[in-house]
Design a protein around this motif. Structure first.
Motif, PDB file in Angstrom:
ATOM      1  N   SER A 297      -3.650   3.500  -6.706  1.00 28.70           N
ATOM      2  CA  SER A 297      -3.415   2.073  -6.983  1.00 28.70           C
ATOM      3  C   SER A 297      -4.431   1.548  -7.998  1.00 28.70           C
ATOM      4  O   SER A 297      -5.630   1.837  -7.895  1.00 28.70           O
ATOM      5  CB  SER A 297      -3.518   1.248  -5.696  1.00 28.70           C
TER       6      SER A 297
ATOM      7  N   PHE B 164      -7.422   4.543  -0.829  1.00 27.80           N
ATOM      8  CA  PHE B 164      -6.727   4.387  -2.113  1.00 27.80           C
ATOM      9  C   PHE B 164      -6.978   5.607  -2.994  1.00 27.80           C
ATOM     10  O   PHE B 164      -8.098   6.141  -3.026  1.00 27.80           O
ATOM     11  CB  PHE B 164      -7.199   3.132  -2.850  1.00 27.80           C
TER      12      PHE B 164
ATOM     13  N   GLU C 143       0.826   3.750  -3.170  1.00 27.27           N
ATOM     14  CA  GLU C 143       0.200   5.038  -2.872  1.00 27.27           C
ATOM     15  C   GLU C 143       1.227   6.124  -2.586  1.00 27.27           C
ATOM     16  O   GLU C 143       0.862   7.279  -2.333  1.00 27.27           O
ATOM     17  CB  GLU C 143      -0.760   4.900  -1.683  1.00 27.27           C
TER      18      GLU C 143
ATOM     19  N   TRP D 253       0.843  -1.200   0.000  1.00 26.31           N
ATOM     20  CA  TRP D 253       0.000   0.000   0.000  1.00 26.31           C
ATOM     21  C   TRP D 253       0.878   1.249   0.000  1.00 26.31           C
ATOM     22  O   TRP D 253       0.622   2.195  -0.753  1.00 26.31           O
ATOM     23  CB  TRP D 253      -0.907  -0.005   1.233  1.00 26.31           C
TER      24      TRP D 253
END
Length: 578
Positions: free
Chosen positions: A485, A482, A458, A454
């Motif tokens: 992504s 998010f 990101e 993540w």
């Protein structure tokens, strides 16, 4: 909003907050001072100089700090460039011991959450340098005395006042020297794992030249005998057992392109008593690209973080983790600050892009922060901390939970490793991981890997703001939000972290903003902060008990992906989008 102090962070940052009356916590996090204590007429509150733009030419500098702004990495500039990394730090009282006026003038609350060179720009650092400057200039034997101090000794200022004439005490680290081991002693402990010929060559500590103290355990040095090249000197002056464990891990792991190099040299120092020549650290290569926690947000802001690079880094990290687990080892410390980058042309693993490659570092195997820990690790940590920090009269319920759900734990919670010498534990000291099977350890690593993915996709340096540490680039969003992504990456991250509490909207309600603590979404006085923190921890412990009960009920639960499955999915994503 409330000023941060070491005591406040310790009070609200652990599950014991839920079990301690608010009044008890309040007494630990604040100190009542008399009117004279805080009066500007009081000589101790008259500040000689705390401004970084002061014209005084000081003979000291501060490179960073540890222990929540109570232990500073002080460097006597007058001894450079011929100063070895002696690891002599300056210790001062908790920020609650500073008067409000001094705390504001010195910005000492901010120092509680800074660890790197930024702390050197604060008023408290400038003031401490004034004190040390006066102390060292007034001592004609300073040069000889400082160099002769035992490795890891401490300078102590017992009271923070506004005066540069504050006394400085010296605490020689004789206990540390006693607990350091010679190479022969280590070789005897490791005789079944490491052959004598496999040990790196030896350098004396005096052969190193300090450039700067990057972290608590990491010094940047150059070595005249090695063409003045820059290296990392890894040491540990508070818990040497972790240093020796990491050394053993690095000497026994097979090499991999994205694994930190085995130590280039062992560093020894003759101890003051008995003439023992002890191993006090080791030398590693210096990787020029910087830590992933800084590179990701920096490149994101500049608009140069692209999908092919993100996939490459994610794949490299997954592959080196596969290598570690194939070697029957494990890695419990996965987060962006434990990954560095370096120009690929120096690694032998260069691709056509000529960009940076990842290197996994830090093998002390201490375990991760709460925000990065899988539930099966996190809740063991909660119970262990409660049982170790509170009297048994207040922990009967949690002792029963610990003995019920972790009956096969192979060690008592949080033993005092630092109270004795290193004795070669087979797999280190991370008991929340040692009780897991090899397959379960891999699953717990995949959980942290999902959160790391993540961060990579990101462009964030961490999954959330750390209460204890102000990053150079603070997260602009928190897991599992998010923005950039692609859908297949989001699905992959979910399959790695599906049982993370953040997916259910559970987040800490007390957050750090600069050098202050506030309740999420609103300001609050100290009473409000402590109340909200206590309520949050009470809910967190209830969630823990519900999770443990489900494990005991035999309820079927989804499994996380394996490292191999994560790598295959990343390669599939690369085919689809690159």
């Amino acid at each position: 909003m409330v000023d941060i102090s070491a005591s406040l962070i310790d009070a609200i940052g652990f599950p014991t907050c839920a079990l301690s009356p608010e009044e008890t916590v309040r007494k630990k996090t604040s100190k009542k001072l008399t009117e004279w204590d805080v009066s500007i007429l009081n000589p101790k509150n008259r500040i000689d100089c705390a401004q970084p733009f002061c014209n005084s030419k000081l003979g000291w500098r501060i490179d960073g700090c540890a222990d929540l702004g109570t232990r500073f990495f002080v460097i006597p500039i007058t001894l450079l460039p011929d100063l070895p990394p002696l690891r002599i730090d300056l210790v001062i009282p908790d920020q609650i011991e500073h008067s409000n006026e001094l705390r504001v003038a010195f910005e000492s609350s901010i120092s509680a959450t800074l660890t790197d060179s930024r702390v050197g720009k604060l008023g408290i650092s400038h003031h401490l340098c004034h004190i040390l400057d006066h102390w060292s200039r007034s001592n004609p034997n300073f040069l000889a005395e400082f160099r002769s101090l035992p490795f890891g000794s401490q300078l102590i200022i017992s009271e923070v006042t506004g005066s540069k004439y504050s006394p400085v005490l010296v605490n020689p680290a004789h206990d540390l020297e006693r607990n350091l081991l010679s190479l022969n002693a280590l070789a005897a402990l490791w005789k079944n794992d490491i052959l004598p010929l496999d040990f790196p060559p030896i350098l004396d500590l005096q052969a190193l030249r300090l450039t700067s103290q990057i972290q608590d355990t990491v010094s940047l040095v150059y070595i005249p005998s090695q063409d003045n090249k820059t290296f990392i000197f890894k040491s540990n002056v508070t818990e040497p057992e972790y240093l020796y464990h990491e050394l053993k891990v690095l000497l026994t792991l097979a090499p991999h392109p994205h694994l930190v190099s085995r130590p280039l040299f062992l560093v020894t120092k003759r101890c003051a008593f008995g003439g023992k020549i002890a191993v006090c650290g080791f030398i590693l290569p210096y990787y020029l690209g910087g830590p992933l926690k800084d590179v990701l947000p920096s490149q994101m802001v500049k608009g140069i973080l692209n999908l092919p690079t993100q996939i490459k880094w994610a794949t490299q990290i997954t592959e080196v983790l596969q290598h570690i687990y194939a070697s029957r080892s494990f890695y419990p410390d996965l987060r962006p600050e434990n990954i560095v980058l370096h120009p690929c042309q120096t690694s032998g693993a260069c691709d056509e892009s000529g960009s940076l490659n990842t290197v996994l570092i830090d093998f002390e195997q201490r375990g991760n922060w709460y925000a990065w820990s899988a539930p099966e690790v996190l809740y063991y940590e909660y119970l262990s901390y409660i049982l170790s920090a509170l009297p048994t009269t207040r922990t009967t319920h949690y002792a029963l939970l610990f003995n019920t759900y972790f009956p096969s734990a192979n060690a008592p919670p949080y033993p005092q490793e630092g109270s004795d010498r290193y004795r070669n534990p087979k797999e280190g000291y991370c008991y929340s991981w040692l009780r897991l099977t090899h397959q379960q350890r891999e699953a717990a690593t995949v959980f942290a890997l999902g959160k790391l993915l993540w961060c990579i996709f990101e462009g964030q340096g961490s999954v959330c703001r750390n209460l204890r540490n102000t990053a150079r680039y603070e997260p602009t969003m928190e897991f599992p939000e998010f923005r950039t992504s692609v859908e297949k990456v989001r699905e992959l991250i979910w399959e790695c972290t599906w049982d993370a509490p953040e997916w259910r909207g559970e987040k800490e309600k007390v957050v750090r903003v600069g050098g202050r603590i506030e309740v999420l979404g609103k300001t609050a006085r100290e009473e409000g902060v402590l109340h909200v923190a206590r309520e949050w921890w009470m809910r967190e412990l209830n969630v823990m008990e519900e999770w443990l009960a489900k494990q005991d009920s035999g309820e079927k639960r989804s499994q996380r992906l394996t490292l191999r499955e994560v790598r295959d999915r990343l390669l599939d994503i690369k085919k689809d989008v690159c």
